[in-house]
Write a protein that holds these residues in place. Structure first.
Motif, PDB file in Angstrom:
ATOM      1  N   GLY A  42      -1.460   1.294  -2.626  1.00  0.00           N
ATOM      2  CA  GLY A  42      -0.936   1.764  -1.098  1.00  0.00           C
ATOM      3  C   GLY A  42      -2.307   2.185  -0.557  1.00  0.00           C
ATOM      4  O   GLY A  42      -2.568   1.966   0.688  1.00  0.00           O
ATOM      5  N   GLY A  43      -3.344   3.220  -1.158  1.00  0.00           N
ATOM      6  CA  GLY A  43      -4.183   3.820  -0.594  1.00  0.00           C
ATOM      7  C   GLY A  43      -5.508   2.402  -0.435  1.00  0.00           C
ATOM      8  O   GLY A  43      -6.007   2.415   0.698  1.00  0.00           O
ATOM      9  N   LEU A  44      -5.509   1.517  -1.088  1.00  0.00           N
ATOM     10  CA  LEU A  44      -6.570   0.445  -1.268  1.00  0.00           C
ATOM     11  C   LEU A  44      -5.865  -0.687   0.061  1.00  0.00           C
ATOM     12  O   LEU A  44      -6.659  -1.001   0.933  1.00  0.00           O
ATOM     13  N   LEU A  45      -4.672  -0.717   0.342  1.00  0.00           N
ATOM     14  CA  LEU A  45      -4.123  -1.433   1.430  1.00  0.00           C
ATOM     15  C   LEU A  45      -4.281  -0.811   2.364  1.00  0.00           C
ATOM     16  O   LEU A  45      -4.765  -1.601   3.726  1.00  0.00           O
ATOM     17  N   ALA A  46      -4.201   0.349   2.828  1.00  0.00           N
ATOM     18  CA  ALA A  46      -4.500   1.228   3.865  1.00  0.00           C
ATOM     19  C   ALA A  46      -6.003   1.004   4.330  1.00  0.00           C
ATOM     20  O   ALA A  46      -6.442   0.928   5.472  1.00  0.00           O
ATOM     21  N   LEU A  47      -6.830   1.267   3.245  1.00  0.00           N
ATOM     22  CA  LEU A  47      -8.234   1.479   3.514  1.00  0.00           C
ATOM     23  C   LEU A  47      -8.680  -0.142   4.058  1.00  0.00           C
ATOM     24  O   LEU A  47      -9.668  -0.193   4.673  1.00  0.00           O
ATOM     25  N   PRO A  98       7.936   3.335  -4.448  1.00  0.00           N
ATOM     26  CA  PRO A  98       8.133   3.413  -3.008  1.00  0.00           C
ATOM     27  C   PRO A  98       7.311   4.758  -2.514  1.00  0.00           C
ATOM     28  O   PRO A  98       6.612   4.790  -1.619  1.00  0.00           O
ATOM     29  N   VAL A  99       7.514   5.925  -3.351  1.00  0.00           N
ATOM     30  CA  VAL A  99       7.131   7.145  -2.628  1.00  0.00           C
ATOM     31  C   VAL A  99       5.505   7.218  -2.768  1.00  0.00           C
ATOM     32  O   VAL A  99       4.762   7.480  -1.801  1.00  0.00           O
ATOM     33  N   GLY A 100       5.007   6.653  -3.773  1.00  0.00           N
ATOM     34  CA  GLY A 100       3.652   6.454  -4.244  1.00  0.00           C
ATOM     35  C   GLY A 100       3.129   5.614  -3.068  1.00  0.00           C
ATOM     36  O   GLY A 100       1.854   5.846  -2.665  1.00  0.00           O
ATOM     37  N   LEU A 101       3.542   4.674  -3.021  1.00  0.00           N
ATOM     38  CA  LEU A 101       2.881   3.407  -2.111  1.00  0.00           C
ATOM     39  C   LEU A 101       3.010   4.046  -0.658  1.00  0.00           C
ATOM     40  O   LEU A 101       1.976   3.880   0.202  1.00  0.00           O
ATOM     41  N   GLY A 104      -0.128   6.490  -0.377  1.00  0.00           N
ATOM     42  CA  GLY A 104      -1.153   5.915  -0.383  1.00  0.00           C
ATOM     43  C   GLY A 104      -1.418   5.107   0.935  1.00  0.00           C
ATOM     44  O   GLY A 104      -2.543   5.171   1.482  1.00  0.00           O
ATOM     45  N   LEU A 105      -0.361   4.601   1.438  1.00  0.00           N
ATOM     46  CA  LEU A 105      -0.573   4.163   2.962  1.00  0.00           C
ATOM     47  C   LEU A 105      -0.675   4.936   3.860  1.00  0.00           C
ATOM     48  O   LEU A 105      -1.172   4.698   4.874  1.00  0.00           O
ATOM     49  N   SER A 106      -0.727   6.300   3.786  1.00  0.00           N
ATOM     50  CA  SER A 106      -0.758   7.283   4.666  1.00  0.00           C
ATOM     51  C   SER A 106      -1.948   7.948   4.571  1.00  0.00           C
ATOM     52  O   SER A 106      -2.310   8.768   5.185  1.00  0.00           O
ATOM     53  N   VAL A 107      -3.062   7.336   3.739  1.00  0.00           N
ATOM     54  CA  VAL A 107      -4.242   7.850   3.492  1.00  0.00           C
ATOM     55  C   VAL A 107      -5.045   8.202   4.924  1.00  0.00           C
ATOM     56  O   VAL A 107      -5.612   9.086   5.308  1.00  0.00           O
ATOM     57  N   VAL A 108      -5.059   6.973   5.858  1.00  0.00           N
ATOM     58  CA  VAL A 108      -5.701   6.989   6.955  1.00  0.00           C
ATOM     59  C   VAL A 108      -5.051   7.963   8.070  1.00  0.00           C
ATOM     60  O   VAL A 108      -5.623   8.893   8.716  1.00  0.00           O
ATOM     61  N   VAL A 109      -3.804   8.035   7.853  1.00  0.00           N
ATOM     62  CA  VAL A 109      -3.037   8.956   8.754  1.00  0.00           C
ATOM     63  C   VAL A 109      -3.370  10.188   8.473  1.00  0.00           C
ATOM     64  O   VAL A 109      -3.582  11.274   9.312  1.00  0.00           O
TER      65      VAL A 109
END
Length: 124
Positions: A42-47, A98-101, A104-109
């Motif tokens: 998720g973090g890599l997707l967000a980045l 899904p919680v991990g994703l 990870g997707l919330s890194v930028v937020v």
């Protein structure tokens, strides 16, 4: 874009990586590979999305034409559709947490929230 703007964006990108690393370390006590992998993916997707959007917006701002703005909008929706498809595969097919994703997707937020909070505190 000025050097100060580029420096700010570089610091934001570095903080994104630091936040992702902190989230990964914080996930270790759960001893769940699915959770940690979800945060990492998720973090890599967000980045990747942050980098893509930054690059695309820079191009649009350098050539501010209606066609460039329309192209940005079309690519933005295509990116969202692609992200939805990727999340479907990651959760539905590969079984990532899904919680991990979501974390990870919330890194930028998280980074934007912390940056805004720090600026508010500095201004008093």
């Amino acid at each position: 874009m000025s050097d100060a703007d580029q420096s700010f964006l570089d610091r934001v990108a570095l903080r994104n990586l630091v936040i992702l690393a902190v989230l990964l370390v914080l996930s270790l006590p759960w001893r769940s590979a699915a959770l940690s992998l979800g945060i990492l993916v998720g973090g890599l997707l967000a980045l990747g999305g942050f980098w893509w959007q930054q690059r695309t917006l820079r191009r649009v701002l350098e050539q501010p034409t209606p066609q460039a703005a329309r192209g940005f909008q079309v690519r933005y929706f295509l990116r969202l559709a692609g992200l939805g498809l990727i999340l479907y595969v990651l959760i539905g097919r590969l079984g990532l947490h899904p919680v991990g994703l979501t974390l990870g997707l919330s890194v930028v937020v998280i980074n934007i929230f912390c940056t805004a909070l720090a600026r508010l505190v500095r201004r008093g």
